[in-house]
Design a protein around this motif. Structure first.
Motif, PDB file in Angstrom:
ATOM      1  N   ALA A   1      69.610  33.685  42.792  1.00 29.46           N
ATOM      2  CA  ALA A   1      69.002  33.373  44.085  1.00 29.46           C
ATOM      3  C   ALA A   1      68.546  34.643  44.796  1.00 29.46           C
ATOM      4  CB  ALA A   1      69.991  32.603  44.954  1.00 29.46           C
ATOM      5  N   PHE A   2      69.361  35.697  44.727  1.00 30.27           N
ATOM      6  CA  PHE A   2      68.983  36.961  45.353  1.00 30.27           C
ATOM      7  C   PHE A   2      67.732  37.546  44.700  1.00 30.27           C
ATOM      8  CE2 PHE A   2      69.211  41.592  45.722  1.00 30.27           C
ATOM      9  CZ  PHE A   2      69.228  41.722  47.105  1.00 30.27           C
ATOM     10  N   ALA A   3      67.705  37.585  43.373  1.00 30.72           N
ATOM     11  CA  ALA A   3      66.553  38.141  42.665  1.00 30.72           C
ATOM     12  C   ALA A   3      65.293  37.318  42.934  1.00 30.72           C
ATOM     13  CB  ALA A   3      66.834  38.199  41.162  1.00 30.72           C
ATOM     14  N   ALA A   4      65.428  35.998  42.969  1.00 28.95           N
ATOM     15  CA  ALA A   4      64.280  35.138  43.238  1.00 28.95           C
ATOM     16  C   ALA A   4      63.765  35.347  44.660  1.00 28.95           C
ATOM     17  CB  ALA A   4      64.653  33.680  43.006  1.00 28.95           C
ATOM     18  N   ALA A   5      64.666  35.496  45.617  1.00 26.22           N
ATOM     19  CA  ALA A   5      64.246  35.711  47.004  1.00 26.22           C
ATOM     20  C   ALA A   5      63.523  37.046  47.163  1.00 26.22           C
ATOM     21  CB  ALA A   5      65.455  35.654  47.928  1.00 26.22           C
ATOM     22  N   VAL A   6      64.034  38.080  46.508  1.00 29.32           N
ATOM     23  CA  VAL A   6      63.383  39.391  46.587  1.00 29.32           C
ATOM     24  C   VAL A   6      61.994  39.331  45.950  1.00 29.32           C
ATOM     25  CG1 VAL A   6      63.484  41.775  45.725  1.00 29.32           C
ATOM     26  CG2 VAL A   6      65.512  40.716  46.729  1.00 29.32           C
ATOM     27  N   LEU A   7      61.894  38.697  44.806  1.00 31.70           N
ATOM     28  CA  LEU A   7      60.594  38.601  44.141  1.00 31.70           C
ATOM     29  C   LEU A   7      59.620  37.758  44.947  1.00 31.70           C
ATOM     30  CD1 LEU A   7      59.039  39.466  41.628  1.00 31.70           C
ATOM     31  CD2 LEU A   7      59.738  37.328  40.576  1.00 31.70           C
ATOM     32  N   PHE A   8      60.092  36.650  45.505  1.00 33.42           N
ATOM     33  CA  PHE A   8      59.225  35.824  46.351  1.00 33.42           C
ATOM     34  C   PHE A   8      58.735  36.633  47.549  1.00 33.42           C
ATOM     35  CE2 PHE A   8      58.597  33.033  50.005  1.00 33.42           C
ATOM     36  CZ  PHE A   8      57.603  32.201  49.510  1.00 33.42           C
ATOM     37  N   GLY A   9      59.619  37.392  48.168  1.00 32.95           N
ATOM     38  CA  GLY A   9      59.216  38.215  49.301  1.00 32.95           C
ATOM     39  C   GLY A   9      58.205  39.280  48.916  1.00 32.95           C
ATOM     40  N   ALA A  10      58.369  39.831  47.722  1.00 33.22           N
ATOM     41  CA  ALA A  10      57.439  40.870  47.269  1.00 33.22           C
ATOM     42  C   ALA A  10      56.050  40.297  46.997  1.00 33.22           C
ATOM     43  CB  ALA A  10      57.979  41.540  46.013  1.00 33.22           C
ATOM     44  N   ILE A  11      56.002  39.064  46.500  1.00 34.78           N
ATOM     45  CA  ILE A  11      54.704  38.466  46.178  1.00 34.78           C
ATOM     46  C   ILE A  11      54.076  37.809  47.403  1.00 34.78           C
ATOM     47  CG2 ILE A  11      53.558  36.671  44.830  1.00 34.78           C
ATOM     48  CD1 ILE A  11      55.571  37.253  42.586  1.00 34.78           C
ATOM     49  N   ALA A  12      54.837  37.004  48.123  1.00 32.62           N
ATOM     50  CA  ALA A  12      54.281  36.245  49.235  1.00 32.62           C
ATOM     51  C   ALA A  12      54.348  36.995  50.559  1.00 32.62           C
ATOM     52  CB  ALA A  12      55.012  34.913  49.363  1.00 32.62           C
ATOM     53  N   GLY A  13      55.177  38.014  50.655  1.00 32.07           N
ATOM     54  CA  GLY A  13      55.328  38.748  51.901  1.00 32.07           C
ATOM     55  C   GLY A  13      54.042  39.320  52.468  1.00 32.07           C
ATOM     56  N   PRO A  14      53.235  39.969  51.648  1.00 29.22           N
ATOM     57  CA  PRO A  14      51.984  40.519  52.191  1.00 29.22           C
ATOM     58  C   PRO A  14      51.063  39.464  52.804  1.00 29.22           C
ATOM     59  CG  PRO A  14      52.466  41.505  50.075  1.00 29.22           C
ATOM     60  CD  PRO A  14      53.461  40.406  50.280  1.00 29.22           C
TER      61      PRO A  14
END
Length: 94
Positions: free
Chosen positions: A28-41
């Motif tokens: 869950a942590f890794a998925a949240a970080v990756l989602f933030g990296a892709i969708a954050g911008p």
């Protein structure tokens, strides 16, 4: 983990429970970080609605795939590590 069809000991059940919890939490942590990296911008910068939707959907898809891949890899590694040693081979923990 079982000895010739016998029941599992409490320590073995606890180890499995801890490993499942670790697998779910780390995934869950890794998925949240990756989602933030892709969708954050998409939320930080001024992008069009179409680009924002694309980034969010791609981020969600990749995050879900990473989540399941991480859970499977952790639990598979735990299962392989708990197998008894091969006869004739030395135990690295001895």
């Amino acid at each position: 983990m079982e000895s010739y069809g016998g029941r599992r000991r409490q320590a073995e059940r606890d180890a499995i429970t801890v490993e499942i919890g670790y697998a779910l939490f780390s995934a869950a942590f890794a998925a949240a970080v990756l989602f933030g990296a892709i969708a954050g911008p998409a939320f930080v910068f001024d992008v069009s609605d179409g680009a924002r939707g694309t980034l969010v959907s791609v981020g969600a898809t990749v995050a879900v795939l990473l989540f399941f891949a991480r859970v499977v890899s952790v639990l598979t590694r735990f299962r392989q590590a708990s197998q008894p040693n091969q006869p004739g081979r030395t135990n690295p923990d001895s």
